[in-house]
Design an enzyme around this catalytic site. Structure first.
Site, PDB file in Angstrom:
ATOM      1  N   GLY A 122      -0.182  -4.957   0.773  1.00 10.08           N
ATOM      2  CA  GLY A 122      -1.279  -4.872  -0.194  1.00 10.08           C
ATOM      3  C   GLY A 122      -0.936  -5.571  -1.503  1.00 10.08           C
ATOM      4  O   GLY A 122      -1.823  -6.091  -2.190  1.00 10.08           O
ATOM      5  N   GLU A 140       2.913  -5.857   7.609  1.00 11.86           N
ATOM      6  CA  GLU A 140       2.222  -4.682   8.161  1.00 11.86           C
ATOM      7  C   GLU A 140       2.457  -4.441   9.655  1.00 11.86           C
ATOM      8  O   GLU A 140       2.479  -3.294  10.093  1.00 11.86           O
ATOM      9  CB  GLU A 140       0.712  -4.778   7.904  1.00 11.86           C
ATOM     10  CG  GLU A 140       0.293  -4.472   6.482  1.00 11.86           C
ATOM     11  CD  GLU A 140       0.334  -5.683   5.557  1.00 11.86           C
ATOM     12  OE1 GLU A 140       0.995  -6.681   5.915  1.00 11.86           O
ATOM     13  OE2 GLU A 140      -0.284  -5.626   4.484  1.00 11.86           O
ATOM     14  N   ALA A 196       0.856  -1.181   0.000  1.00  7.49           N
ATOM     15  CA  ALA A 196       0.000   0.000   0.000  1.00  7.49           C
ATOM     16  C   ALA A 196       0.895   1.236   0.000  1.00  7.49           C
ATOM     17  O   ALA A 196       2.085   1.143   0.333  1.00  7.49           O
ATOM     18  CB  ALA A 196      -0.885  -0.011   1.232  1.00  7.49           C
ATOM     19  N   GLU A 222      -1.592  -9.090  -0.886  1.00  4.85           N
ATOM     20  CA  GLU A 222      -3.049  -9.260  -0.740  1.00  4.85           C
ATOM     21  C   GLU A 222      -3.716  -9.322  -2.112  1.00  4.85           C
ATOM     22  O   GLU A 222      -4.697 -10.029  -2.310  1.00  4.85           O
ATOM     23  CB  GLU A 222      -3.618  -8.132   0.134  1.00  4.85           C
ATOM     24  CG  GLU A 222      -3.236  -8.332   1.608  1.00  4.85           C
ATOM     25  CD  GLU A 222      -3.644  -7.162   2.487  1.00  4.85           C
ATOM     26  OE1 GLU A 222      -3.134  -6.044   2.248  1.00  4.85           O
ATOM     27  OE2 GLU A 222      -4.456  -7.354   3.399  1.00  4.85           O
TER      28      GLU A 222
END
Ligand SMILES: NC(=O)c1ccc[n+]([C@@H]2O[C@H](COP(=O)([O-])OP(=O)(O)OC[C@H]3O[C@@H](n4cnc5c(N)ncnc54)[C@H](O)[C@@H]3O)[C@@H](O)[C@H]2O)c1
Length: 716
Positions: free
Chosen positions: A117, A140, A69, A120
């Site tokens: 992310g 994270e 992210a 993910e």
């Protein structure tokens, strides 16, 4: 072209397969910023609308897959509080789900880094093929949060609870073999075979050889474990994770709690539970601090790049004067990162000791299988021990690391200046003495600079680069470059006694001394400050630094800043020194040191310390933990603010990073400036007023008063 956006394009290949490619415009890496998430929605809609597509391969147009992210967006996203975060997650999850629910099979071709992310995104695909050059993981919790784009939901459904707990709580980056073993990817292939392998897999799905629908269904349903098995898995894991992370890092525990709450739910309900818990963890002060540190680290790297532009001089040959603790460490570090270095001392025993230490450290690396004996030989051959100045004409930089005595340093530096080339840089590893002052004994002060390493050199990431009044930009540039080449993080500061790090550390010791003077138990102070988050309390730290070194440096600091660093009483630390209690180095300081089973020093409480301290301390009394914290921290934090006021350090981000890397400031507090921000600047100034009777060290500097009046913060 089926779709073309700023981050994603979708293009038809042969046989009804389409390539869904991430390639973020104007960026060197792919990341999940808001624009990419929006583009994902549009690209998925375009795929849905095209009935000719029978399967997708998901690729990257960059050397990385997707790094994660966009952390720089977190601050703004999280500032809105839990409700805003929930809204953002609901939107993002709906988009990821729409991809996962596409009516065709999907295969991720993971060519490079796919973290957070990025991974993910891989998890929403039905299959994952990974290049041998790639790395995956969900790191994270290092940022004080946990995966929020479905990572805690999908990973346990793909690799099982035990593995998922380890992946998420330990936050590691997984190599292909480990990822394959745990079942996080379905195949690992050489980079050049990746595309072909992904196409082959998707074809097998299209041809019905692989039951992709059944595989997908596993991610949409609860984890297949009964309640008792689940409870067992989580109970053991939670105890282990909490024990490892400690009470100051709640994210791993909260991640496990969220997982435990949602493993028995279907995907959509589970994602809601993940989001609810994520919103809570994202607003913790720890997340704020750790995300802030990430941003500060990026800022520091950018600043170093700017400094580097000041010169194209390369350091191809270095030299170090002194083969002691620091000189030996510097030689080892330079050599192990590829820079040849001459190590000069005036004593053969010192040279032997320096080489011995380097050999020992390298030997351990070989033992751990991280280096071959041949490579070890190569590194050692880069260190040339010598008792004379023979080859100094050819060196690009000389780092002086002799005893901390201004007269000795001045004499040694001026001697060596006469022996080196015109443009050789002279750097001093002094920990306290002003660079501008030392430069006075030199003919070419523009080539002179401070290069302050921390002990032990191979472990400590910071190098303070000190610009004296006459230091040139070229000298700064070359020194910054060398520090980076040595694997360190340089932070450039302006000159003053103690520079940044020691200038702010000694007032903290001053706060500790005053507490002991006023009757505090030094052990109790250590305990409080360790609970606050320091790796060791002030008494223990003084013992490790060396009480003699501490007393000597404190004198230099007192001369530099008499209004707040010169005590008008005899401190406990001085008493330790007068009684030859130098700390760990001679086995006796505030504590006494015995050897543990591994031969490492183990601290033990000694009644004699209390007897010695009684001579100058008030009667023993208990202090509230908060008072102990305030009385130690305020002098340090105030001094950081003074350093910013005077331009000793250029930014709050650099100051915070220097404290974290140089003296182990608790990372979950983000550094001194972030600490003030979290207390609230006005509250902090009020705290200072409460302790005004203790002297100038407790007086809030003008910078903080002004910030409080204007309702300003250091960050955000
Ligand atoms: N030890 C630390 O934790 C630490 C941390 C940061 C900076 N420093 C600074 O690094 C410097 C060195 O400290 P140290 O702890 O390594 O000291 P040390 O006593 O271990 O080593 C100093 C070495 O310098 C040698 N020496 C003395 N005069 C010399 C000369 N003219 N030419 C060549 N060698 C000479 C000595 O023989 C000795 O081997 C000091 O300025 C100190 O303040 C120390």
């Amino acid at each position: 072209m089926i779709y073309s956006g700023t981050a994603i394009s979708v293009q038809a290949l042969d046989g009804g397969i389409a390539e869904f490619k991430f390639d973020l415009a104007n960026e060197s890496v792919n990341k999940f910023n808001r624009a990419t998430v929006e583009d994902l929605a549009a690209a998925v809609a375009a795929v849905k609308a095209d009935s000719s597509i029978k399967g997708l391969i998901v690729t990257s147009g960059k050397p990385v897959f997707i790094v994660g992210a966009d952390i720089s967006e977190f601050g703004a996203s999280f500032a809105g509080g839990e409700a805003t975060i929930l809204e953002w997650l609901a939107q993002s999850n709906a988009i990821f789900n729409s991809f996962e629910d596409l009516p065709v099979p999907t295969v991720a071709a993971i060519n490079g880094i796919a973290l957070g992310g990025g991974f993910e995104m891989c998890l929403v695909c039905d299959y994952r093929v990974m290049s041998t050059a790639a790395k995956v993981g969900l790191p994270e919790v290092k940022l004080g949060i946990f995966p929020g784009f479905g990572g805690t939901v999908r990973l346990p459904r793909v690799i099982g609870i035990d593995n998922a707990v380890e992946w998420i709580a330990a936050a590691g980056e997984k190599r292909p073999d480990a990822a394959l073993k745990d079942g996080a990817v379905d195949a690992v292939v050489a980079p050049e075979k990746l595309r072909e392998a992904a196409i082959d897999l998707v074809n097998q799905c299209i041809n019905g050889k692989l039951d992709w629908k059944a595989k997908r269904a596993e991610k949409l349903n609860p984890v297949k474990l009964n309640m008792l098995e689940q409870m067992m898995a989580f109970q053991t894991a939670t105890a282990m994770v909490v024990g490892k992370a400690g009470p100051n890092y709640p994210a791993p525990k909260l991640a496990l709690q969220a997982m435990q709450q949602h493993v028995s739910l279907d995907r959509d309900s589970a994602l809601k539970v993940e989001a609810k818990n994520f919103a809570k963890v994202a607003v913790t002060p720890q997340a704020n601090a750790l995300i802030g540190l990430f941003t500060a680290d990026q800022a520091v790297k950018k600043i170093s790049k700017k400094h580097e532009k000041g010169s194209n001089k390369e350091i191809n040959q270095a030299a170090v004067l002194g083969a002691g603790i620091m000189g030996g460490g510097i030689a080892y570090q330079a050599a192990s990162k590829g820079t040849p270095i001459i190590m000069k001392d005036i004593r053969t025993e010192a040279l032997d000791l320096g080489m011995g230490e380097a050999t020992k450290l390298l030997g351990k690396t070989v033992e751990r299988g991280r280096m071959t004996p041949a490579e070890m030989g190569k590194v050692l051959s880069r260190i040339r021990p010598t008792l004379n100045y023979g080859d100094f004409k050819t060196v690009d930089i000389v780092i002086e690391a002799v005893v901390e005595n201004p007269k000795v340093k001045a004499a040694v530096l001026s001697e060596v200046e006469g022996l080196v080339a015109e443009d050789t840089i002279l750097a001093s590893n002094t920990s306290t003495i002003s660079i501008t002052h030392l430069a006075k004994s030199l003919q070419r002060p523009e080539n002179f600079i401070g290069m302050h390493f921390f002990n032990p050199v191979h472990m400590m990431p910071l190098v303070e680069v000190i610009r004296g009044e006459k230091t040139s930009d070229a000298a700064v540039a070359a020194t910054v470059k060398l520090a980076q080449k040595m694997g360190k993080t340089p932070i450039v500061v302006n000159d003053c006694p103690g520079f940044l790090v020691n200038r702010v550390l000694f007032p903290y010791f001053g706060g500790f001394d005053m507490l002991v003077r006023d009757g505090a138990d030094f052990q109790a102070v250590d305990k409080v400050m360790e609970r606050f988050g320091w790796p060791m309390g002030p008494a223990y730290l003084l013992d490790v630094v060396g009480i003699d070194t501490g007393v000597h440096a404190a004198k230099i600091m007192a001369e530099g800043f008499p209004d707040r660093m010169a005590p008008d009483y005899k401190s406990g630390t001085e008493i330790m020194f007068e009684n030859n209690r130098f700390g760990q180095k001679n086995g006796k300081g505030y504590y006494v040191y015995e050897q543990d089973k591994k031969g490492k020093p183990k601290k033990v409480v000694d009644q004699t310390t209390y007897e010695l301290l009684a001579a100058t301390s008030a009667e023993r009394k208990e202090f509230e933990a908060q008072e102990v914290i305030d009385r130690c921290m305020i002098p340090m934090v105030n001094e950081v603010a003074r350093c910013l006021e005077e331009g000793i350090v250029a930014s709050a981000a650099e100051a915070d990073m220097a404290l974290i890397m140089g003296i182990g400031f608790p990372p979950f507090r983000g550094g001194a400036c972030r600490y003030v921000d979290q207390i609230g600047v006005a509250n902090y100034v009020a705290q200072c007023e409460k302790y005004a009777h203790l002297g100038k060290a407790y007086e809030a500097p003008q910078l903080l008063r002004d910030m409080a009046a204007a309702n300003k913060k250091f960050f955000g």
